[in-house]
Design a protein around this motif. Structure first.
Motif, PDB file in Angstrom:
ATOM      1  N   THR A  74      38.322  34.178  69.669  1.00  0.00           N
ATOM      2  CA  THR A  74      37.242  35.161  69.814  1.00  0.00           C
ATOM      3  C   THR A  74      37.544  36.405  68.993  1.00  0.00           C
ATOM      4  OG1 THR A  74      36.789  34.361  72.043  1.00  0.00           O
ATOM      5  CG2 THR A  74      35.945  36.531  71.482  1.00  0.00           C
ATOM      6  N   LEU A  75      38.758  36.898  69.088  1.00  0.00           N
ATOM      7  CA  LEU A  75      39.153  38.087  68.318  1.00  0.00           C
ATOM      8  C   LEU A  75      39.081  37.824  66.814  1.00  0.00           C
ATOM      9  CD1 LEU A  75      42.159  39.367  70.453  1.00  0.00           C
ATOM     10  CD2 LEU A  75      39.837  40.296  70.355  1.00  0.00           C
ATOM     11  N   ARG A  76      39.467  36.639  66.396  1.00  0.00           N
ATOM     12  CA  ARG A  76      39.418  36.290  64.983  1.00  0.00           C
ATOM     13  C   ARG A  76      37.990  36.273  64.465  1.00  0.00           C
ATOM     14  NH1 ARG A  76      38.381  32.292  61.588  1.00  0.00           N
ATOM     15  NH2 ARG A  76      37.704  30.883  63.224  1.00  0.00           N
ATOM     16  N   LEU A  77      37.088  35.685  65.250  1.00  0.00           N
ATOM     17  CA  LEU A  77      35.688  35.605  64.837  1.00  0.00           C
ATOM     18  C   LEU A  77      35.014  36.975  64.839  1.00  0.00           C
ATOM     19  CD1 LEU A  77      34.698  32.302  66.654  1.00  0.00           C
ATOM     20  CD2 LEU A  77      35.006  32.645  64.198  1.00  0.00           C
ATOM     21  N   ILE A  78      35.367  37.813  65.807  1.00  0.00           N
ATOM     22  CA  ILE A  78      34.827  39.183  65.840  1.00  0.00           C
ATOM     23  C   ILE A  78      35.277  39.946  64.593  1.00  0.00           C
ATOM     24  CG2 ILE A  78      35.001  41.402  67.025  1.00  0.00           C
ATOM     25  CD1 ILE A  78      35.100  39.816  69.663  1.00  0.00           C
ATOM     26  N   ALA A  79      36.549  39.836  64.252  1.00  0.00           N
ATOM     27  CA  ALA A  79      37.066  40.526  63.068  1.00  0.00           C
ATOM     28  C   ALA A  79      36.380  40.029  61.804  1.00  0.00           C
ATOM     29  CB  ALA A  79      38.574  40.325  62.968  1.00  0.00           C
ATOM     30  N   LYS A  80      36.100  38.742  61.763  1.00  0.00           N
ATOM     31  CA  LYS A  80      35.429  38.170  60.596  1.00  0.00           C
ATOM     32  C   LYS A  80      34.001  38.704  60.481  1.00  0.00           C
ATOM     33  CE  LYS A  80      35.171  33.746  58.272  1.00  0.00           C
ATOM     34  NZ  LYS A  80      35.446  32.316  58.376  1.00  0.00           N
ATOM     35  N   LEU A  81      33.286  38.764  61.602  1.00  0.00           N
ATOM     36  CA  LEU A  81      31.918  39.300  61.581  1.00  0.00           C
ATOM     37  C   LEU A  81      31.911  40.782  61.216  1.00  0.00           C
ATOM     38  CD1 LEU A  81      30.392  37.513  64.680  1.00  0.00           C
ATOM     39  CD2 LEU A  81      29.663  37.256  62.310  1.00  0.00           C
ATOM     40  N   GLU A  82      32.861  41.543  61.742  1.00  0.00           N
ATOM     41  CA  GLU A  82      32.924  42.970  61.419  1.00  0.00           C
ATOM     42  C   GLU A  82      33.269  43.189  59.950  1.00  0.00           C
ATOM     43  OE1 GLU A  82      35.629  44.459  64.354  1.00  0.00           O
ATOM     44  OE2 GLU A  82      34.014  44.794  65.816  1.00  0.00           O
ATOM     45  N   ALA A  83      34.075  42.316  59.384  1.00  0.00           N
ATOM     46  CA  ALA A  83      34.407  42.421  57.962  1.00  0.00           C
ATOM     47  C   ALA A  83      33.180  42.146  57.092  1.00  0.00           C
ATOM     48  CB  ALA A  83      35.523  41.451  57.611  1.00  0.00           C
ATOM     49  N   LEU A  84      32.245  41.376  57.628  1.00  0.00           N
ATOM     50  CA  LEU A  84      31.008  41.096  56.905  1.00  0.00           C
ATOM     51  C   LEU A  84      29.960  42.185  57.116  1.00  0.00           C
ATOM     52  CD1 LEU A  84      30.693  37.259  57.587  1.00  0.00           C
ATOM     53  CD2 LEU A  84      31.228  38.371  55.404  1.00  0.00           C
ATOM     54  N   GLY A  85      30.293  43.191  57.918  1.00  0.00           N
ATOM     55  CA  GLY A  85      29.397  44.324  58.098  1.00  0.00           C
ATOM     56  C   GLY A  85      28.525  44.271  59.341  1.00  0.00           C
ATOM     57  N   HIS A  86      28.856  43.444  60.305  1.00  0.00           N
ATOM     58  CA  HIS A  86      28.088  43.342  61.543  1.00  0.00           C
ATOM     59  C   HIS A  86      28.781  44.123  62.646  1.00  0.00           C
ATOM     60  CE1 HIS A  86      25.553  40.226  59.834  1.00  0.00           C
ATOM     61  NE2 HIS A  86      26.651  39.599  59.413  1.00  0.00           N
ATOM     62  N   ARG A  87      27.991  44.625  63.585  1.00  0.00           N
ATOM     63  CA  ARG A  87      28.533  45.267  64.770  1.00  0.00           C
ATOM     64  C   ARG A  87      28.455  44.249  65.891  1.00  0.00           C
ATOM     65  NH1 ARG A  87      25.166  49.584  67.010  1.00  0.00           N
ATOM     66  NH2 ARG A  87      24.707  49.841  64.813  1.00  0.00           N
ATOM     67  N   VAL A  88      29.557  44.039  66.581  1.00  0.00           N
ATOM     68  CA  VAL A  88      29.625  42.993  67.586  1.00  0.00           C
ATOM     69  C   VAL A  88      29.848  43.603  68.962  1.00  0.00           C
ATOM     70  CG1 VAL A  88      30.867  40.928  68.308  1.00  0.00           C
ATOM     71  CG2 VAL A  88      30.616  41.427  65.886  1.00  0.00           C
ATOM     72  N   THR A  89      29.009  43.192  69.929  1.00  0.00           N
ATOM     73  CA  THR A  89      29.231  43.535  71.329  1.00  0.00           C
ATOM     74  C   THR A  89      29.252  42.245  72.108  1.00  0.00           C
ATOM     75  OG1 THR A  89      26.859  43.799  71.699  1.00  0.00           O
ATOM     76  CG2 THR A  89      28.107  45.784  71.155  1.00  0.00           C
ATOM     77  N   LEU A  90      30.189  42.144  73.024  1.00  0.00           N
ATOM     78  CA  LEU A  90      30.342  40.908  73.794  1.00  0.00           C
ATOM     79  C   LEU A  90      29.817  41.081  75.204  1.00  0.00           C
ATOM     80  CD1 LEU A  90      33.950  39.789  72.805  1.00  0.00           C
ATOM     81  CD2 LEU A  90      31.786  38.938  71.938  1.00  0.00           C
ATOM     82  N   GLU A  91      29.150  40.049  75.681  1.00  0.00           N
ATOM     83  CA  GLU A  91      28.704  39.986  77.062  1.00  0.00           C
ATOM     84  C   GLU A  91      29.155  38.664  77.630  1.00  0.00           C
ATOM     85  OE1 GLU A  91      24.494  40.415  77.245  1.00  0.00           O
ATOM     86  OE2 GLU A  91      24.469  42.293  76.127  1.00  0.00           O
ATOM     87  N   ASP A  92      29.498  38.643  78.906  1.00  0.00           N
ATOM     88  CA  ASP A  92      29.879  37.394  79.547  1.00  0.00           C
ATOM     89  C   ASP A  92      28.675  36.470  79.612  1.00  0.00           C
ATOM     90  OD1 ASP A  92      32.468  38.157  79.897  1.00  0.00           O
ATOM     91  OD2 ASP A  92      32.160  38.928  81.933  1.00  0.00           O
ATOM     92  N   ALA A  93      28.930  35.192  79.413  1.00  0.00           N
ATOM     93  CA  ALA A  93      27.871  34.193  79.491  1.00  0.00           C
ATOM     94  C   ALA A  93      27.434  34.033  80.947  1.00  0.00           C
ATOM     95  CB  ALA A  93      28.349  32.867  78.943  1.00  0.00           C
ATOM     96  N   ALA A  94      26.152  33.845  81.140  1.00  0.00           N
ATOM     97  CA  ALA A  94      25.634  33.642  82.491  1.00  0.00           C
ATOM     98  C   ALA A  94      26.115  32.298  83.028  1.00  0.00           C
ATOM     99  CB  ALA A  94      24.113  33.698  82.503  1.00  0.00           C
TER     100      ALA A  94
END
Length: 156
Positions: free
Chosen positions: A135-155
């Motif tokens: 999860t941390l790796r994918l968040i870092a990858k998205l942020e490197a591409l210029g996206h802002r990421v917020t996580l919410e727990d799945a229902a």
């Protein structure tokens, strides 16, 4: 069926008699990775010549094995991508030797223990990964591409 006969004729049915573990068999067959280390630096090494009758049979078996979904196909894909991708002939050649080595290790374990082979599955490498780390790796990858990421727990 002919491949199995060729492998048994080369290594014998009682593998523990000549090969105490799978590593010894792989080394004798010439399917273990080379090692070239000098002055603390590790360089790529050639694998040893090995058995000239067994290697081609195992490589052909490896080409057949990667055509079917499962652990060996996932192993092949993982190593091809590690060494340069599907456009690289060298990457494919090196990866097929890795699969042939894995097949030989499987053969040793089946013959030594007498137990059937248990398929690990095509998702073996993804199941091994730590979900939090991934999860941390994918968040870092998205942020490197210029996206802002917020996580919410799945229902649930």
């Amino acid at each position: 069926m002919l491949s199995a006969a060729a492998v048994i004729s080369e290594i014998g049915a009682d593998v523990r008699e000549f090969f105490p573990d799978a590593g010894h068999l792989a080394s004798w067959a010439g399917l273990c990775p080379g090692n070239h280390e000098s002055a603390g630096k590790r360089r790529s090494g050639k694998r040893r010549p090995g058995n000239k009758h067994l290697q081609p049979v195992l490589v052909e078996c490896a080409w057949a094995a990667i055509r079917h979904d499962g652990y060996l196909k996932a192993l092949y894909h993982r190593h091809v991508m590690k060494w340069g991708g599907y456009r690289s002939h060298i990457a494919k050649s090196k990866a097929i030797v890795v699969v042939a080595h894995a097949i030989l290790v499987i053969i040793w374990h089946v013959l030594a223990t007498g137990k059937p082979y248990g398929e690990l599955g095509a998702d073996y490498f993804t199941r091994r990964q730590d979900p939090e780390r991934e999860t941390l790796r994918l968040i870092a990858k998205l942020e490197a591409l210029g996206h802002r990421v917020t996580l919410e727990d799945a229902a649930a």
